[in-house]
Design a protein around this motif. Structure first.
Motif, PDB file in Angstrom:
ATOM      1  N   HIS A 194     -27.222 -35.462  33.608  1.00  0.00           N
ATOM      2  CA  HIS A 194     -28.442 -35.199  32.832  1.00  0.00           C
ATOM      3  C   HIS A 194     -28.069 -35.078  31.355  1.00  0.00           C
ATOM      4  N   VAL A 195     -28.245 -36.178  30.613  1.00  0.00           N
ATOM      5  CA  VAL A 195     -27.806 -36.245  29.213  1.00  0.00           C
ATOM      6  C   VAL A 195     -28.565 -35.258  28.351  1.00  0.00           C
ATOM      7  N   ASP A 196     -29.892 -35.193  28.464  1.00  0.00           N
ATOM      8  CA  ASP A 196     -30.704 -34.318  27.622  1.00  0.00           C
ATOM      9  C   ASP A 196     -30.320 -32.856  27.822  1.00  0.00           C
ATOM     10  N   VAL A 197     -30.037 -32.491  29.064  1.00  0.00           N
ATOM     11  CA  VAL A 197     -29.646 -31.105  29.351  1.00  0.00           C
ATOM     12  C   VAL A 197     -28.307 -30.793  28.694  1.00  0.00           C
ATOM     13  N   VAL A 198     -27.361 -31.731  28.770  1.00  0.00           N
ATOM     14  CA  VAL A 198     -26.056 -31.529  28.144  1.00  0.00           C
ATOM     15  C   VAL A 198     -26.207 -31.365  26.635  1.00  0.00           C
ATOM     16  N   LYS A 199     -27.013 -32.209  26.019  1.00  0.00           N
ATOM     17  CA  LYS A 199     -27.233 -32.106  24.575  1.00  0.00           C
ATOM     18  C   LYS A 199     -27.842 -30.765  24.207  1.00  0.00           C
ATOM     19  N   SER A 200     -28.790 -30.311  24.985  1.00  0.00           N
ATOM     20  CA  SER A 200     -29.466 -29.053  24.691  1.00  0.00           C
ATOM     21  C   SER A 200     -28.501 -27.876  24.789  1.00  0.00           C
ATOM     22  N   ILE A 201     -27.648 -27.873  25.834  1.00  0.00           N
ATOM     23  CA  ILE A 201     -26.700 -26.768  26.018  1.00  0.00           C
ATOM     24  C   ILE A 201     -25.660 -26.757  24.895  1.00  0.00           C
ATOM     25  N   LEU A 202     -25.122 -27.941  24.574  1.00  0.00           N
ATOM     26  CA  LEU A 202     -24.139 -28.012  23.497  1.00  0.00           C
ATOM     27  C   LEU A 202     -24.753 -27.655  22.151  1.00  0.00           C
ATOM     28  N   GLY A 203     -26.051 -27.956  21.973  1.00  0.00           N
ATOM     29  CA  GLY A 203     -26.730 -27.590  20.723  1.00  0.00           C
ATOM     30  C   GLY A 203     -26.833 -26.086  20.552  1.00  0.00           C
ATOM     31  N   LYS A 204     -26.936 -25.349  21.653  1.00  0.00           N
ATOM     32  CA  LYS A 204     -27.012 -23.890  21.583  1.00  0.00           C
ATOM     33  C   LYS A 204     -25.632 -23.262  21.386  1.00  0.00           C
ATOM     34  N   ASP A 205     -24.620 -23.820  22.071  1.00  0.00           N
ATOM     35  CA  ASP A 205     -23.286 -23.238  21.992  1.00  0.00           C
ATOM     36  C   ASP A 205     -22.253 -24.328  22.264  1.00  0.00           C
ATOM     37  N   PRO A 206     -21.708 -24.987  21.229  1.00  0.00           N
ATOM     38  CA  PRO A 206     -20.732 -26.066  21.441  1.00  0.00           C
ATOM     39  C   PRO A 206     -19.443 -25.590  22.101  1.00  0.00           C
ATOM     40  N   SER A 207     -19.101 -24.318  21.938  1.00  0.00           N
ATOM     41  CA  SER A 207     -17.833 -23.830  22.488  1.00  0.00           C
ATOM     42  C   SER A 207     -17.827 -23.759  24.006  1.00  0.00           C
ATOM     43  N   ILE A 208     -18.977 -23.834  24.632  1.00  0.00           N
ATOM     44  CA  ILE A 208     -19.034 -23.741  26.087  1.00  0.00           C
ATOM     45  C   ILE A 208     -18.364 -24.941  26.759  1.00  0.00           C
ATOM     46  N   GLY A 209     -18.169 -26.022  26.001  1.00  0.00           N
ATOM     47  CA  GLY A 209     -17.517 -27.206  26.550  1.00  0.00           C
ATOM     48  C   GLY A 209     -16.063 -26.988  26.895  1.00  0.00           C
ATOM     49  N   SER A 210     -15.439 -25.965  26.357  1.00  0.00           N
ATOM     50  CA  SER A 210     -14.033 -25.685  26.650  1.00  0.00           C
ATOM     51  C   SER A 210     -13.846 -24.733  27.827  1.00  0.00           C
ATOM     52  N   ARG A 211     -14.931 -24.227  28.404  1.00  0.00           N
ATOM     53  CA  ARG A 211     -14.825 -23.319  29.546  1.00  0.00           C
ATOM     54  C   ARG A 211     -14.311 -24.080  30.768  1.00  0.00           C
ATOM     55  N   THR A 212     -13.421 -23.459  31.520  1.00  0.00           N
ATOM     56  CA  THR A 212     -12.847 -24.097  32.709  1.00  0.00           C
ATOM     57  C   THR A 212     -13.254 -23.332  33.963  1.00  0.00           C
ATOM     58  N   ASP A 213     -13.282 -24.045  35.087  1.00  0.00           N
ATOM     59  CA  ASP A 213     -13.587 -23.406  36.363  1.00  0.00           C
ATOM     60  C   ASP A 213     -12.296 -22.966  37.038  1.00  0.00           C
ATOM     61  N   LYS A 214     -12.361 -22.601  38.320  1.00  0.00           N
ATOM     62  CA  LYS A 214     -11.189 -22.108  39.023  1.00  0.00           C
ATOM     63  C   LYS A 214     -10.161 -23.193  39.290  1.00  0.00           C
ATOM     64  N   LYS A 215     -10.556 -24.456  39.155  1.00  0.00           N
ATOM     65  CA  LYS A 215      -9.619 -25.566  39.285  1.00  0.00           C
ATOM     66  C   LYS A 215      -9.053 -25.989  37.940  1.00  0.00           C
ATOM     67  N   GLY A 216      -9.430 -25.271  36.893  1.00  0.00           N
ATOM     68  CA  GLY A 216      -8.951 -25.607  35.561  1.00  0.00           C
ATOM     69  C   GLY A 216      -9.679 -26.776  34.933  1.00  0.00           C
ATOM     70  N   GLN A 217     -10.810 -27.161  35.467  1.00  0.00           N
ATOM     71  CA  GLN A 217     -11.548 -28.318  34.968  1.00  0.00           C
ATOM     72  C   GLN A 217     -12.668 -27.893  34.028  1.00  0.00           C
ATOM     73  N   THR A 218     -12.801 -28.616  32.938  1.00  0.00           N
ATOM     74  CA  THR A 218     -13.898 -28.398  32.004  1.00  0.00           C
ATOM     75  C   THR A 218     -15.089 -29.249  32.424  1.00  0.00           C
ATOM     76  N   ALA A 219     -16.189 -29.095  31.684  1.00  0.00           N
ATOM     77  CA  ALA A 219     -17.358 -29.943  31.941  1.00  0.00           C
ATOM     78  C   ALA A 219     -17.028 -31.406  31.692  1.00  0.00           C
ATOM     79  N   PHE A 220     -16.051 -31.660  30.800  1.00  0.00           N
ATOM     80  CA  PHE A 220     -15.636 -33.033  30.521  1.00  0.00           C
ATOM     81  C   PHE A 220     -14.982 -33.661  31.752  1.00  0.00           C
ATOM     82  N   HIS A 221     -14.175 -32.882  32.460  1.00  0.00           N
ATOM     83  CA  HIS A 221     -13.585 -33.374  33.716  1.00  0.00           C
ATOM     84  C   HIS A 221     -14.675 -33.721  34.725  1.00  0.00           C
TER      85      HIS A 221
END
Length: 553
Positions: A194-221
């Motif tokens: 969902h491209v629009d949702v991703v843009k909206s979330i990054l527009g509010k807080d760009p730093s959230i893109g570096s958050r990792t899950d328990k497998k060490g994967q970011t949203a980019f992964h």
């Protein structure tokens, strides 16, 4: 007439009393089944129908506040409240009526699926309902379900951008709440494309893109696992260096995109400056090595064009041998489990095929039994009629050389041969008829044996009736044209002996194949504990041998 009218009146009265009894019992059943088959109260039913006026009347009939609170908090068998039911279906009017008498505790009651009214409205995309609930109780935006997922995460997963923007307006902290597996709302939106949702979330807080899950994967992964190039490029905008970030197994985004077989994503990643095309993961694999391992020619070609290598380039710091061994053992275990699963599925299919073939085999035996019976009756009928239709007829006046009723050709040797073999054919056929109409064979081997014996008897009956026919030809053609009889015998002998010989050959071949089949079964039973694949191979060989399209008994 009066008796008939009284009888009709009495019947009508009994019928009316029976109808009234049926109606009374039906009303009692309805009363017992209430409130609904799944435990719905009248408030649930009105909410499910979207009837806001009925909902308002039901709520106004409750005079005490305690009774009213219990009514709006009442759950059916699925754990749903009336507010949940209305929110799930998007009935804004009903939601407003219920919210007027609700508090935050009753509004946050979760159903059996761990969703409350706010979550289910966000999942279904009912923006007006979500807005109404949030305006009444802002704290509902912070509630989570069993997987610690917020309503924002639920809406982002479904791609409801208007609800996502509404909930993001409550504060940035809401987007940072992670699920039990460590994934944030950006992980979910990126994975679902969902491209629009991703843009909206990054527009509010760009730093959230570096958050990792328990497998060490970011949203980019997560994004490179999908098919949206736009999302991949959007996630690179805040921090392009994220392209070389490794997860807990040392995989970069290029490794994951290659493993998932996403050539468009790989092309987009290779166009980003600073990408490490020969990075190695914990198993010592590069992206090109993974592409060659999975046989993806498109990605292999693209990676080679940009200078990628299949083997790790850094030999000064080789991968940990222990980890390599662990990875190898894990791969072998996975392959063995996959093979066992596939073998079991194959055996199940083979078993089903075997059952169907057995039904066909039994049907073939039954058809053979029926055919034998019909042919035996036919031969018996022909043999019986032939003795009374001999050439030259019978003696109707007794004389010195003949007795009354004697055949004129009775002293002919050919007639004697005819009589003997015709009798044999008659009585053999009758014996087959008696056996097959008297015996009921259930077990397959016994049925097969009976068909074998009956077939051989029918062979003899056919052979004897043929000899009887040929013997009569020597009488019919006369002494001057015996060559015709000899020709008939040659033709009959050639056809019958050729047919019998061919059938005997088929029987011998079938017996040899059955002997080989038994040896295969013994080998299969001896090696079944050592090899699953041999078991399946043996079963397939048995099918090819045992269940043929045609064989002779």
């Amino acid at each position: 007439m009066e008796k008939q009218q009284s009888f009709r009146l009495g019947a009508l009265e009994r019928l009316q009393s029976f109808k009234s009894f049926r109606m009374g019992s039906t009303e009692k059943k309805k009363g017992k089944e209430s409130p609904g088959k799944r435990g719905d109260t009248p408030l649930h039913l009105a909410s499910r129908a979207g009837n806001s006026s009925s909902v308002a009347k039901i709520l106004s009939d409750c005079e005490e506040s305690l009774q009213l609170k219990g009514l709006v908090s009442k759950q059916n068998q699925d754990g749903e409240t009336a507010l949940y039911v209305a929110a799930e279906r998007g009935f804004v009017g009903v939601v407003k009526e219920v919210l007027r008498v609700s508090d935050v505790q009753s509004a946050a009651i979760q159903a059996n699926n761990s969703f409350d009214a706010f979550h289910v409205a966000a999942r279904q995309g009912h923006f007006e309902v979500v807005k109404e609930l949030w305006q009444s109780f802002p704290a509902l935006a912070m509630t989570t379900n069993a997987s610690n997922s917020t309503a924002l995460d639920t809406a982002a997963t479904q791609g409801h951008i208007d609800i996502v923007n509404l909930l993001l307006g409550t504060g940035v902290d809401l987007a940072k709440i992670a699920r039990n597996n460590g994934k944030t709302v950006l992980h979910s939106a990126a994975r679902m494309g969902h491209v629009d949702v991703v843009k909206s979330i990054l527009g509010k807080d760009p730093s959230i893109g570096s958050r990792t899950d328990k497998k060490g994967q970011t949203a980019f992964h997560m994004a490179v696992k999908g098919n949206s190039v736009d999302i991949v490029l959007e996630l690179l905008k805040p921090d392009p260096s994220i392209i070389n970030v490794e997860d807990s197994k040392g995989n970069t985004a290029l490794h994951i995109a290659t493993r998932k077989g996403r050539p468009e994503i790989v092309q987009a990643l290779l166009s980003v400056p600073g990408i490490d095309i020969n990075a190695t993961n914990r198993a010592g694999e590069t992206a090109l090595g993974i592409a060659e391992k999975f046989g993806n020619e498109n990605i292999t070609t693209v990676l080679r064009e940009v200078g990628a290598v299949a083997t790790p380039r850094n030999r000064d710091n080789p991968p940990n041998p222990a980890k390599q061994l662990k990875q190898t053992v894990s791969d072998i275990k996975h392959d063995v489990q996959s093979q066992i699963k596939q073998t079991r599925q194959t055996e199940a299919r083979v078993y089903n095929i075997k059952k169907r073939l057995q039904k066909l085999h039994i049907g073939g035996l039954n058809n053979a039994i029926n055919s034998n019976t019909v042919v035996a009756v036919l031969i018996a009928s022909v043999a019986f009629a032939a003795i009374f239709q001999v050439p030259g007829n019978y003696v109707d006046t007794e004389s010195k050389d003949f007795t009354l009723g004697q055949a004129y050709i009775a002293k002919n040797k050919a007639f004697l041969i005819f009589l003997v073999f015709d009798s044999l054919a008659l009585f053999i056929s009758l014996a087959v008829v008696v056996v097959q109409t008297s015996l009921i064979v259930v077990e397959q081997k016994a049925k097969k044996l009976m068909v074998f014996v009956m077939n051989k008897l029918m062979w003899l009956a056919c052979l004897f009736i043929s000899v009887s026919f040929i013997a009569l030809t020597y009488v019919v053609v006369g002494k001057h044209d015996l060559w015709l009889a000899w020709c008939t015998m040659a033709i009959g002998a050639t056809i019958m002996l050729g047919t019998m010989g061919s059938m005997c050959y088929c029987i011998v071949v079938h017996q040899i194949e059955e002997k080989n089949l038994r040896s295969i079964r013994r080998k299969a039973s001896g090696s079944r504990s050592r090899s699953w694949s041999l078991s399946v191979a043996s079963d397939s060989e048995m099918f090819n041998s045992e269940f043929k399209k045609m064989y002779a008994l």
